[in-house]
Scaffold this active site. Structure first.
Site, short mmCIF file in Angstrom:
data_model
loop_
_atom_site.label_atom_id
_atom_site.label_comp_id
_atom_site.label_asym_id
_atom_site.label_seq_id
_atom_site.Cartn_x
_atom_site.Cartn_y
_atom_site.Cartn_z
N ASP A 199 -7.98 -5.10 -0.40
CA ASP A 199 -8.54 -5.79 -1.57
C ASP A 199 -8.35 -7.30 -1.51
O ASP A 199 -9.13 -8.04 -2.11
CB ASP A 199 -7.87 -5.26 -2.85
CG ASP A 199 -8.16 -3.80 -3.10
OD1 ASP A 199 -9.35 -3.45 -3.16
OD2 ASP A 199 -7.22 -3.02 -3.23
N HIS A 251 0.85 -1.19 0.00
CA HIS A 251 0.00 0.00 0.00
C HIS A 251 0.88 1.23 0.00
O HIS A 251 1.94 1.26 0.65
CB HIS A 251 -0.92 0.01 1.23
CG HIS A 251 -2.07 0.94 1.10
ND1 HIS A 251 -1.95 2.30 1.33
CD2 HIS A 251 -3.37 0.73 0.75
CE1 HIS A 251 -3.12 2.88 1.13
NE2 HIS A 251 -3.99 1.95 0.78
#
Length: 389
Positions: free
Chosen positions: A325, A274
């Site tokens: 996700d 991320h």
């Protein structure tokens, strides 16, 4: 990390400065809606772990929009208004039925929301009319799950299912997909996923929405801008790629070798790492837990098991941790949500955060107009066309 202040517009030397690609680390504005500090995500100062475990999505909507958790009367009022507005104008249903059968669902959502704005009773209100914008916000938030499920059913040759007034946003989403009364576990899983995705500081789609309303455009235009931004696979589409990977592997016993080979061939593994979180996405553990629990309840554990094997291998070998996700893919799939609807589900949640940021931008607005560091040629002159080579 920052971009140096431009002292003399138009002077290339004055515009020299450190430019962070993708604006990484650049602080663009102030906000009191959500924060990311280290690996801690908060909404209005409340950690996401607490909200995921204790709050409903409707409570989070109120929190994001009004800056505090609602009392019973305030929650009942918002919930009532959302249910009263859980319907679409008939022309929007007809538009959805006219879409090509192979339409990308995010494209359909974008178009339907744009047209929905034409039928809003407050369409003529001033863009920064706060009371009108709250009414628009309620209508859009209630409409998103209806639009998303209607698109999926029409794509499969089925009639859209109208929402039930006795169900929450999460309950209606599950119900409108197949017309079967949702069980408590499915509702809680979707509700928690909606809470986890509701806001995430100044992400790409939120920045699009704020940039749009900063021009004093209307809130429907802002949400359409945000949908178009969320559609991109580097923002909202990663969970679809994760599920396609799991389907390709298909067998728990093949998962470790598959991921080992993929890494050896330098293939990009979606759902890991991320830009902001360096020590892990705090939302991932909640989705992992729900994916495991729901897989066991449904008697379909292989998708979670493959995900866990891949997670362990990538974490140990590459030092990358899963993001929001990764486990949402297996969770949504076991719930029976079509892969192409994964990102639209994200949008059904994130509209709450987009709207909160629109409210905040309208309340203290200044046109968002950053500068670019020019790195092209200088001292050029016009050449007559007959002299050009």
């Amino acid at each position: 990390m920052s971009v140096e202040k431009v002292e003399a517009a138009g002077d290339p030397k004055a515009e020299e400065g450190k430019v962070e690609k993708g604006l990484e680390g650049v602080v663009a504005l102030e906000s009191s809606i959500s924060s990311i500090i280290g690996s801690t995500l908060t909404y209005r100062g409340i950690e996401i772990d607490e909200l995921a475990e204790k709050a409903t999505f409707e409570e989070v909507v109120y929190l994001l929009w009004f800056g505090k958790l609602p009392n019973r009367a305030e929650l009942a009022d918002l919930d009532s208004r959302l249910r009263e507005n859980s319907e679409l104008p008939e022309p929007v249903y007809q538009l959805i039925k006219s879409f090509p059968k192979d339409i990308i669902p995010m494209d359909g959502l974008r178009s339907a929301v744009s047209v929905l704005g034409h039928y809003d009773p407050d369409t003529a209100a001033k863009p920064d009319d706060s009371e009108a914008n709250l009414r628009k916000a309620i209508r859009m938030t209630a409409a998103f799950p209806i639009i998303v499920t209607a698109i999926e059913r029409v794509k499969n040759g089925l009639e859209p299912i109208k929402p039930r007034k006795d169900l929450s946003i999460a309950g209606n989403f599950v119900y409108m997909l197949d017309g079967v009364a949702p069980d408590r576990i499915a509702i809680r899983a979707i509700d928690t996923a909606l809470v986890l995705h509701a806001d995430h500081e100044l992400n790409a789609s939120t920045f699009s929405a704020r940039g749009t309303v900063s021009t004093l455009s209307d809130i429907y235009s802002a949400i359409v801008s945000a949908i178009g931004t969320l559609k991109g696979p580097l923002h909202g589409g990663a969970n679809e790629a994760v599920m396609k990977m799991l389907l390709k592997i298909d067998d728990v016993s093949k998962a470790q070798q598959w991921i080992k080979d993929a890494i050896a061939h330098k293939e990009k593994i979606m759902g890991f790492g991320h830009r902001v979180y360096k020590n892990g996405d705090p939302r991932a553990k909640h989705l992992r837990k729900m994916s495991e629990e729901l897989g066991k309840l449904k008697g379909e554990t292989r998708w979670f098991e493959m995900s866990a094997i891949i997670d362990d291998y990538v974490s140990n070998e590459k030092g990358l941790l899963p993001n929001v996700d990764f486990y949402s893919a297996s969770l949504y799939y076991v719930l029976g949500i079509p892969i192409e609807a994964f990102t639209p589900v994200f949008a059904c949640s994130r509209i709450s955060g987009w709207i909160a940021h629109c409210f905040e931008q309208y309340a203290d607005n200044r046109l968002i107009r950053p500068r670019a560091h020019y790195n092209g040629p200088i001292n050029q002159h016009y050449i007559p066309i007959e002299e050009r080579v």
